[in-house]
Enzyme design. Structure first.
Site, PDB file in Angstrom:
ATOM      1  N   GLU A 169       0.680  -1.181  -0.069  1.00 26.09           N
ATOM      2  CA  GLU A 169      -0.071  -0.011   0.110  1.00 26.09           C
ATOM      3  C   GLU A 169       1.102   1.145  -0.028  1.00 26.09           C
ATOM      4  O   GLU A 169       1.721   1.243   0.729  1.00 26.09           O
ATOM      5  CB  GLU A 169      -0.990   0.252   1.108  1.00 26.09           C
ATOM      6  CG  GLU A 169      -1.841   1.164   1.075  1.00 26.09           C
ATOM      7  CD  GLU A 169      -2.942   1.281   2.268  1.00 26.09           C
ATOM      8  OE1 GLU A 169      -2.681   0.428   3.228  1.00 26.09           O
ATOM      9  OE2 GLU A 169      -3.737   2.074   2.121  1.00 26.09           O
ATOM     10  N   GLY A 225       3.063   2.432  10.822  1.00 25.78           N
ATOM     11  CA  GLY A 225       2.780   1.650  11.841  1.00 25.78           C
ATOM     12  C   GLY A 225       2.516   0.007  11.721  1.00 25.78           C
ATOM     13  O   GLY A 225       3.180  -0.869  12.218  1.00 25.78           O
ATOM     14  N   ALA A 226       1.670  -0.030  10.923  1.00 24.79           N
ATOM     15  CA  ALA A 226       1.381  -1.556  10.404  1.00 24.79           C
ATOM     16  C   ALA A 226       0.368  -1.714   9.100  1.00 24.79           C
ATOM     17  O   ALA A 226      -0.034  -0.632   8.614  1.00 24.79           O
ATOM     18  CB  ALA A 226       0.655  -2.239  11.483  1.00 24.79           C
ATOM     19  N   MET A 227       0.473  -2.771   8.624  1.00 24.48           N
ATOM     20  CA  MET A 227      -0.340  -2.861   7.148  1.00 24.48           C
ATOM     21  C   MET A 227      -1.153  -4.347   7.449  1.00 24.48           C
ATOM     22  O   MET A 227      -0.917  -5.325   7.935  1.00 24.48           O
ATOM     23  CB  MET A 227       0.657  -3.021   6.371  1.00 24.48           C
ATOM     24  CG  MET A 227       0.201  -3.179   4.636  1.00 24.48           C
ATOM     25  SD  MET A 227      -0.983  -1.686   4.344  1.00 24.48           S
ATOM     26  CE  MET A 227      -2.198  -2.593   3.337  1.00 24.48           C
ATOM     27  N   GLU A 228      -2.368  -3.879   6.931  1.00 23.67           N
ATOM     28  CA  GLU A 228      -3.478  -4.938   6.988  1.00 23.67           C
ATOM     29  C   GLU A 228      -3.433  -5.859   5.978  1.00 23.67           C
ATOM     30  O   GLU A 228      -4.350  -6.598   5.675  1.00 23.67           O
ATOM     31  CB  GLU A 228      -4.690  -4.284   7.182  1.00 23.67           C
ATOM     32  CG  GLU A 228      -5.213  -3.649   5.543  1.00 23.67           C
ATOM     33  CD  GLU A 228      -4.759  -2.033   5.520  1.00 23.67           C
ATOM     34  OE1 GLU A 228      -3.905  -1.681   6.275  1.00 23.67           O
ATOM     35  OE2 GLU A 228      -5.576  -1.273   4.989  1.00 23.67           O
ATOM     36  N   HIS A 239      -6.798  -2.371  14.975  1.00 19.90           N
ATOM     37  CA  HIS A 239      -6.917  -1.489  13.822  1.00 19.90           C
ATOM     38  C   HIS A 239      -6.782  -2.171  12.762  1.00 19.90           C
ATOM     39  O   HIS A 239      -7.629  -2.303  11.582  1.00 19.90           O
ATOM     40  CB  HIS A 239      -5.875  -0.312  13.837  1.00 19.90           C
ATOM     41  CG  HIS A 239      -6.167   0.660  12.500  1.00 19.90           C
ATOM     42  ND1 HIS A 239      -6.848   1.559  12.366  1.00 19.90           N
ATOM     43  CD2 HIS A 239      -5.515   0.278  11.315  1.00 19.90           C
ATOM     44  CE1 HIS A 239      -6.825   2.296  11.365  1.00 19.90           C
ATOM     45  NE2 HIS A 239      -5.895   1.511  10.630  1.00 19.90           N
ATOM     46  N   GLU A 240      -5.663  -3.079  12.520  1.00 22.57           N
ATOM     47  CA  GLU A 240      -5.301  -3.730  11.190  1.00 22.57           C
ATOM     48  C   GLU A 240      -6.250  -5.073  11.167  1.00 22.57           C
ATOM     49  O   GLU A 240      -6.768  -5.151  10.038  1.00 22.57           O
ATOM     50  CB  GLU A 240      -3.828  -4.085  11.318  1.00 22.57           C
ATOM     51  CG  GLU A 240      -2.754  -3.139  11.370  1.00 22.57           C
ATOM     52  CD  GLU A 240      -2.680  -2.104  10.788  1.00 22.57           C
ATOM     53  OE1 GLU A 240      -3.437  -2.288   9.687  1.00 22.57           O
ATOM     54  OE2 GLU A 240      -2.446  -0.838  10.968  1.00 22.57           O
ATOM     55  N   HIS A 295      -9.538  -4.012   9.930  1.00 18.20           N
ATOM     56  CA  HIS A 295      -9.772  -3.776   8.347  1.00 18.20           C
ATOM     57  C   HIS A 295      -9.972  -5.256   7.422  1.00 18.20           C
ATOM     58  O   HIS A 295     -10.329  -4.966   6.261  1.00 18.20           O
ATOM     59  CB  HIS A 295      -8.186  -3.281   7.721  1.00 18.20           C
ATOM     60  CG  HIS A 295      -7.621  -1.881   7.829  1.00 18.20           C
ATOM     61  ND1 HIS A 295      -8.475  -0.917   7.322  1.00 18.20           N
ATOM     62  CD2 HIS A 295      -6.476  -1.218   8.259  1.00 18.20           C
ATOM     63  CE1 HIS A 295      -7.964   0.184   7.325  1.00 18.20           C
ATOM     64  NE2 HIS A 295      -6.732   0.044   7.895  1.00 18.20           N
ATOM     65  N   GLU A 320      -9.985   3.875   6.256  1.00 18.36           N
ATOM     66  CA  GLU A 320      -9.283   4.529   7.384  1.00 18.36           C
ATOM     67  C   GLU A 320      -9.764   5.222   8.333  1.00 18.36           C
ATOM     68  O   GLU A 320      -9.527   5.009   9.602  1.00 18.36           O
ATOM     69  CB  GLU A 320      -7.878   5.369   6.684  1.00 18.36           C
ATOM     70  CG  GLU A 320      -6.852   4.579   6.073  1.00 18.36           C
ATOM     71  CD  GLU A 320      -6.212   3.295   6.862  1.00 18.36           C
ATOM     72  OE1 GLU A 320      -6.506   3.139   7.986  1.00 18.36           O
ATOM     73  OE2 GLU A 320      -5.774   2.406   6.109  1.00 18.36           O
TER      74      GLU A 320
HETATM   75  N1  TRP Z   1      -2.898   0.919   5.830  1.00 22.17           N
HETATM   76  C1  TRP Z   1      -2.144   0.962   6.734  1.00 22.17           C
HETATM   77  C2  TRP Z   1      -3.059   1.372   8.006  1.00 22.17           C
HETATM   78  O1  TRP Z   1      -3.515   0.308   8.668  1.00 22.17           O
HETATM   79  C3  TRP Z   1      -1.002   2.122   6.611  1.00 22.17           C
HETATM   80  C4  TRP Z   1      -0.268   2.091   5.569  1.00 22.17           C
HETATM   81  C5  TRP Z   1      -0.416   2.732   4.480  1.00 22.17           C
HETATM   82  C6  TRP Z   1       0.934   1.657   5.353  1.00 22.17           C
HETATM   83  N2  TRP Z   1       0.646   3.047   3.543  1.00 22.17           N
HETATM   84  C7  TRP Z   1       1.593   2.260   4.203  1.00 22.17           C
HETATM   85  C8  TRP Z   1       1.877   0.923   6.255  1.00 22.17           C
HETATM   86  C9  TRP Z   1       2.944   2.298   3.695  1.00 22.17           C
HETATM   87  C10 TRP Z   1       3.363   1.153   5.906  1.00 22.17           C
HETATM   88  C11 TRP Z   1       3.620   1.511   4.519  1.00 22.17           C
HETATM   89  O2  TRP Z   1      -3.501   2.370   8.251  1.00 22.17           O
HETATM   90 ZN    ZN Z   2      -5.645   1.622   8.621  1.00 17.10          ZN
END
Ligand code: TRP
Ligand code: ZN
Length: 879
Positions: free
Chosen positions: A129, A269-272, A305-306, A309, A328
């Site tokens: 993402e 922070g993190a990715m879903e 949060h993740e 998603h 978001e």
């Molecule tokens: N979608 C992720 C979230 O939960 C955040 C996110 C968006 C992200 N772009 C990213 C994480 C790039 C890492 C790198 O909000």
């Molecule tokens: Zn998110």
């Protein structure tokens, strides 16, 4: 600025894709030097595009090397395709339905942008993402192209025993050369931004969750071996999240396995990613001696949060990136509600609102201001903003307030069932809320298209004879870049009336007698008349911060003190205390600026003294009320920001309260300084919060014994919350012992990278004679790593909070930051762009700082910039 100005992309230009990808089969041959990616895409023309001759254009990146292309096993000769200036692969002629095979080579070990496939401490991982997938292979890298993915990983099984991707593991074998081959299949169609793979030598913990319909889901959390003792808390948080989403939204998990992986080098922070969330280790790993209470709560919220998603983002995804707040804003609202339900609702609300008012309001008043659904962007990565996330959440919260919990649930049920498996828009979300409740939200939708923080002015009249009380409201949203005029928005104002003795007064509104109501403002100006109001009330307005606006009513200090002591709404109690402090601080700031001697009276002294004396009160709330508004919040409120004056005023007020109440702070500290086995639970967190606020005041009073208590706490603490609080106070109060404590902190924790980050921030924030040399020295320190965003954020957070150093009148601090951004931009544009934020505020600085800050931006603008930094710098300098 570079010659070719990057172009903006507009929401109004959206068109459905010309082609679709029903199935995606990927093979990764992972190797330490090059990774070969073979992609087989089962494609067809999109019947709804209505275009039958357009060429096939696949997104790519400058870092992707094309080896070969074939259509239905016919290898295309060079003249039948080309790579254009945007790094896209263009194939002029295709059948209506075909199998496209693309072979590419990438070098993850040289990927410093941390987008696409890259290496982090010996493992391979991905971040796709928003537009990272195109750095892996050529693809229709847009969220409205959803495909079923099958992913095969081939790697040296000795070095990379853990080979993960989305969905379920379906096959495992060994290649001719003895490499391990693992295939994963994800049955749920998804956009490429949710793709993930991980390869490494990892350890994991396992658990199971039984869903409400009785399915067993395997849960696994993976880390590097040395961190495996820090993942139990996240596992508990995951199970709590899964349960909550079933209970509150009726949403069950939909695969047999859910995995989380912690990585050290991560842009956010993190990715879903579907079934395979990837976390910045700072947002996942927790152990009592290395992790503060704040971090525990943050980890729980981010895990939630993740996980959330999976429905709000994955099952129902975004049509295009202008709709980012669809997933978001809604998911932040969901994670905030989760934390409110599991912990103290008021404490959580106060923290979220403080953050919004400090940082999002500043963004909304600056050159990057945009609506929660932007109308255009140059680089989408720049729009993962506080506005899209936090204000987006406030907009969803207002819908919840307007419809009530039940109506909102009806709306979310309809949204999920109507759009399951689709890529949709914010309009679709609002439409589901409207249809499920039979309401018209047309005017409400202005929140999606207007930027800026609305102001609401309130005046009142009381008619003793008629026993009527009238509130007059006027609203106005200031101009923002590209939006000179605004229309009135829908503003729900939750409120009550407080009597002189502090009781909640009853009133009659529209035939109903009550003590609390929600007034929905829709006009530029309007009045509301309350009947049967027995006495002149003090209005308690915008309870729970029911709308993201700046509301003003001309309260006297006595009225604020009454609300602070008695309002039935906990949020407004806190807010009234903050308002007293803001008023006093603004007066002090003016005195500092005009060189007057500073006022020595504070209304807070008697209020705080009562709070400290009442042991029955919630310690967490008392701690929040005792915390003075931050320099950052006071900066947001200022017409012109004078950081040094703000800091001087704040230090003065704190010192004055500290001296007046030194004994109360000491006894509060002693009362709460109990020995107990660390637990990150409500009662303990509250106790530690108040204890450590009391300690910081007690130290600020200058009492020698306080310093001794601080040093003892630092040395004897068995948890990071207490140890860090002691250290941070020593640095903040500029105690002589601070250097020694900082050194011993590093000595103790040098092996714990996440703790070292805290040391970097405090070291960079310390006032010292070394000046910027100290920052340079930290960046040369063995613990520093230019590749690691957490280390960069740690040092630059410290620098930009360091008022004396960063805001030096010579402009050296600003130039230093600009120089570092220019260097970093070559490696990691996303991080470079985010570091620009403090410089975007130049117009609001006092003239003596405004000019040097602007020059630093101009100096940056003169260089060759990424799209990311270009967008922020050019918008900041535009007139
Ligand atoms: N979608 C992720 C979230 O939960 C955040 C996110 C968006 C992200 N772009 C990213 C994480 C790039 C890492 C790198 O909000
Ligand atoms: Zn998110």
């Amino acid at each position: 600025m570079s010659e070719n100005k990057p172009a903006a992309i507009y929401l109004k230009d959206y068109r459905v894709p010309d082609f679709l990808i029903d199935r995606t089969e990927l093979v990764f041959d992972l190797d330490d030097s090059v990774t070969v990616v073979t992609s087989k895409l089962h494609m067809r023309r999109n019947p709804s595009a209505g275009r039958i001759t357009t060429p096939l254009v696949l997104d790519g990146g400058e870092d992707v090397k094309l080896i070969g292309v074939a259509i239905d096993n016919y290898t295309l000769p060079a003249e039948e395709y080309h790579i254009n200036a945007e790094h896209q692969l263009v194939i002029t002629a295709t059948p209506d339905q075909f199998l496209l095979t693309v072979e590419t080579v990438i070098e993850p070990q040289n990927n410093t942008r941390l987008e696409g496939l890259y290496r982090s401490s010996g493992m391979f991982c991905t971040q796709c993402e928003a537009e990272g997938f195109r750095h892996i292979t050529y693809y229709l890298d847009r969220p409205d192209v959803m495909s079923i993915f099958t992913t095969t990983l081939i790697a040296d099984g000795e070095k990379y025993p853990t080979l993960l991707s989305n969905g379920n593991e379906v096959e495992r074998g060994v290649s001719d050369e003895g490499k391990t081959i693992v295939t994963w299949h994800d049955p749920h169609p998804k956009p490429a931004y949710l793709f993930a793979l991980v390869a490494g030598n990892l350890q994991h913990i396992s658990d199971t969750f039984t869903t409400s319909s009785g399915r067993d889901v395997t849960l696994k959390i993976f880390t590097e071996p040395h961190n495996i003792d820090k993942v139990d808390y996240a596992m508990g948080a995951l199970k709590r999240s899964m349960k909550w989403d079933e209970d509150v939204y009726g949403r069950e998990y939909d695969l047999d396995i859910f995995m989380i992986v912690a990585v050290d080098d991560f842009n956010m922070g993190a990715m879903e990613n579907k079934g395979l969330n990837i976390f910045n280790s700072s947002c996942l790993l927790a152990r009592p001696d290395t992790t503060t209470d704040d971090a525990y709560l943050r980890i729980e919220a981010i895990v939630a949060h993740e996980y959330f998603h999976n429905w709000s983002g994955n099952r129902v995804t975004c049509r295009d990136w202008f709709q980012l707040s669809l997933k978001e804003g809604f998911t932040v609202f969901r994670d905030q509600s989760f934390s409110e339900d599991l912990h103290s609702e008021t404490v959580k609300r106060v923290e979220d609102v403080s953050f919004l008012r400090t940082a999002q309001f500043a963004e909304d008043a600056g050159p990057m201001a945009h609506p929660i659904r932007p109308a255009s962007y140059i680089e989408i990565s720049n729009f993962y903003t506080l506005t899209v996330y936090e204000k987006g959440s406030e907009v969803v919260r207002m819908i919840h307030t307007l419809l009530g919990a039940e109506g909102f649930r009806k709306g979310s049920d309809l949204y999920f069932s109507r759009h399951d498996g689709q890529a949709v828009t914010c309009d679709d979300f609002v439409k589901a809320m409207e249809d499920a409740n039979g309401v018209d939200l047309t005017q409400f939708k202005r929140w999606y298209s207007q930027a800026g923080t609305p102001r609401v002015q309130v005046t009142d009249e009381y008619d003793e004879q008629a026993q009527t009380y009238t509130l007059n409201f006027s609203q106005m949203t200031p101009a923002t870049p590209g939006q000179p005029t605004k229309l009135p928005v829908v503003i729900p104002v939750k409120m009550g009336l407080i009597g002189q003795d502090g009781s909640s007064l009853r009133f009659n509104l529209a035939g109903e007698t009550t003590t609390e109501t929600v007034i929905t403002l829709t006009q530029g100006e309007e009045s509301v008349v309350f009947e049967q109001v027995a006495e002149r009330p003090v209005p308690s307005l915008l309870r729970g911060f029911s709308a993201p606006v700046k509301l003003s009513y001309d309260y006297t200090t006595e009225q604020l003190a009454l609300l602070l002591a008695h309002d039935s709404d906990g949020f407004n109690r806190w807010n009234s205390g903050q308002q007293i402090a803001v008023n006093e601080l603004q007066a002090l700031i003016a005195q500092v600026q005009s060189g007057e001697s500073l006022n020595q009276e504070s209304a807070l002294v008697s209020g705080f003294s009562q709070l400290l004396a009442d042991e029955q009160l919630d310690s967490a709330m008392v701690a929040l009320i005792l915390t003075l508004p931050s320099v950052a919040y006071l900066s947001e409120l200022a017409e012109q920001i004078d950081p040094q004056a703000i800091k001087t005023a704040r230090d003065h007020l704190k010192g004055q309260i500290a001296k007046a109440l030194s004994e109360s702070f000491a006894s509060t500290y002693e009362r709460l300084n109990v020995q107990e086995a660390y637990q990150p639970n409500e009662a303990q967190i509250a106790r530690r919060a108040l204890k450590n606020v009391a300690l910081s005041y007690w130290v600020a009073s200058g009492d020698e014994q306080a310093q001794q208590a601080l040093v003892n706490q630092f040395r004897n603490a068995d948890n990071m919350t207490d140890q860090y609080a002691a250290l941070a106070t020593a640095v903040d109060q500029d105690l002589e012992v601070a250097d020694e404590l900082l050194a011993s902190f590093y000595e103790q924790w040098q092996q714990e990278s996440l703790v070292v980050n805290k040391w970097l921030t405090l070291s960079a924030s310390q006032t010292s004679a070394e000046g910027l040399g100290r920052i340079e020295r930290l960046m040369q320190h063995p613990s520093f790593d230019l590749k690691n965003p957490n280390k960069l954020r740690a040092v630059f957070a410290g620098l930009t909070q360091n008022v004396t150093l960063f805001h030096d009148a010579s402009g050296a601090g600003y130039r230093f930051l600009a120089d570092q951004i220019a260097v970093l931009d070559k490696r990691n544009p996303q991080i470079a762009s985010r570091l620009c934020t403090p410089l975007t505020r130049w117009r609001k600085m006092v003239p003596s700082l405004s000019d040097p800050m602007k020059s630093a931006l101009q100096q940056l603008a003169a260089g060759d910039l990424s799209k990311d930094v270009y967008e922020v710098v050019s918008k900041s300098l535009a007139d």
